[in-house]
Design a protein around this motif. Sequence first.
Motif: not given
Length: 426
Positions: A131-133, A137-140, A237-242, A244-249
């Motif tokens: 999630m941190t990575q 990446d999203i910010k970059r 795509a990275m936002v969608q993954k983020q 999904s990870l937030r829900v999983e966490i």
Amino acid sequence: MRPAGLPGPRRRPQVSVRPLWYAVPRVGSYLLVLLGVWLILSVMFPSLFLRSTDRAVIDSPVHLITTPVEGIVTTQNIAVGGQFKAGQSIMTLKNPNLDRGLLMELMGKLLDSQKRYETLKTQLDSDQVRMTQIDADIKRYQAMSGHEHADTIKGIRARLAAANRQVAMQQQVVSRNRAMQEAGAVSAAYTSASRAQLAALTGARDAIRAELDTAVGVSQAARGKIYTTSTDSTVGAMVQKQDSLRVEIGQLRSELAQQKAYGDSMGKLVSVEQTRLERLSSYDVNAFSSGVVQDVLAPVGTRVAAGATLMRAVNCSEARVVAVFPRTLSQKLLPGTKVSVHVDGMADPVPASVSEILPRAPDGDQARYIVPFPPIEKNEIYLIAKLDRPIANLPGAKSQADSCALGHWAQVSLDPWWKGLVARLR
């Protein structure tokens, strides 16, 4: 000489004195008559004559000291005849062969819970790192996309400015040609050609302006996390993954909390089971009330099962007297009636109160008492009375149990019938 017609002097009668033995038959007959009358009245009105009985014994309810666990008796703390108090340890049992299946099962569940917790925690840590990575990446990518959109808009605006200048210059040409046409210097065709060129430049400028509006809209949408172009597809795509990870966490944290609560409960159950096994492996049988040991049914070295009786004890404060009375006196022996108990070996009577009347006492009822009941006949009943005060310090007693007079014969007497009559008259 006596005058004629006068009676002569009276003569005293002579009394003959009989021997005393002449009166014995008469007195004996009177006594026989009185005895017969007493027998008849005693049969017709037994409640007036039969007020006591010698067929009575001092008794007490028996207290069975049992064990809730199986084991081998290793220690006997109270000897026969010894007195104990409530909470005092009476016997100790040891059982090295306890069933530890439940403890093993609980330990297995606890270990499984700990493994599951560690797995979930590792997965949570990994997701948090990812999630941190992804966030970095999203910010970059968002910064790069913002620069790209800014450069695009800047280029379009430069092109729009150039188009505006061209349109302005062409408008000047058209105005000059129109003036020259009016002066007759040029033909109308020449002026129309310049106007056509102005129209083309104006159309090109409007297209560039529309392109600028589109570029600005795309840039604003990207800043609002609405990705509509192929340039921003990677960020989307990275936002969608983020997400999904937030829900999983969140799910992992919830499962971790549940697993920790489950592990804590298993730990408590394991601790309780270990304490129980330690207590049962060396179990102290404690007394629930005070009393005196009468006999030991499981001496040291005996292996007993759960629920077995170890000792039989009595409590002197619960002493009773069991007496046999005629059934005709049942109306006079209601519960609460006061009686006097004369115990062998004691000078003063002990007061008691009738607690219950039994028409018969089978073995089951007698087993609740330490001393067997006196035998009973057809027209007789049992009277059980509770002593108002316990018998103590009986002369010649060799133990505490003997001092309670348990098993001693006694005489139980009702108050005389005239005593209640006198009390009512008063």
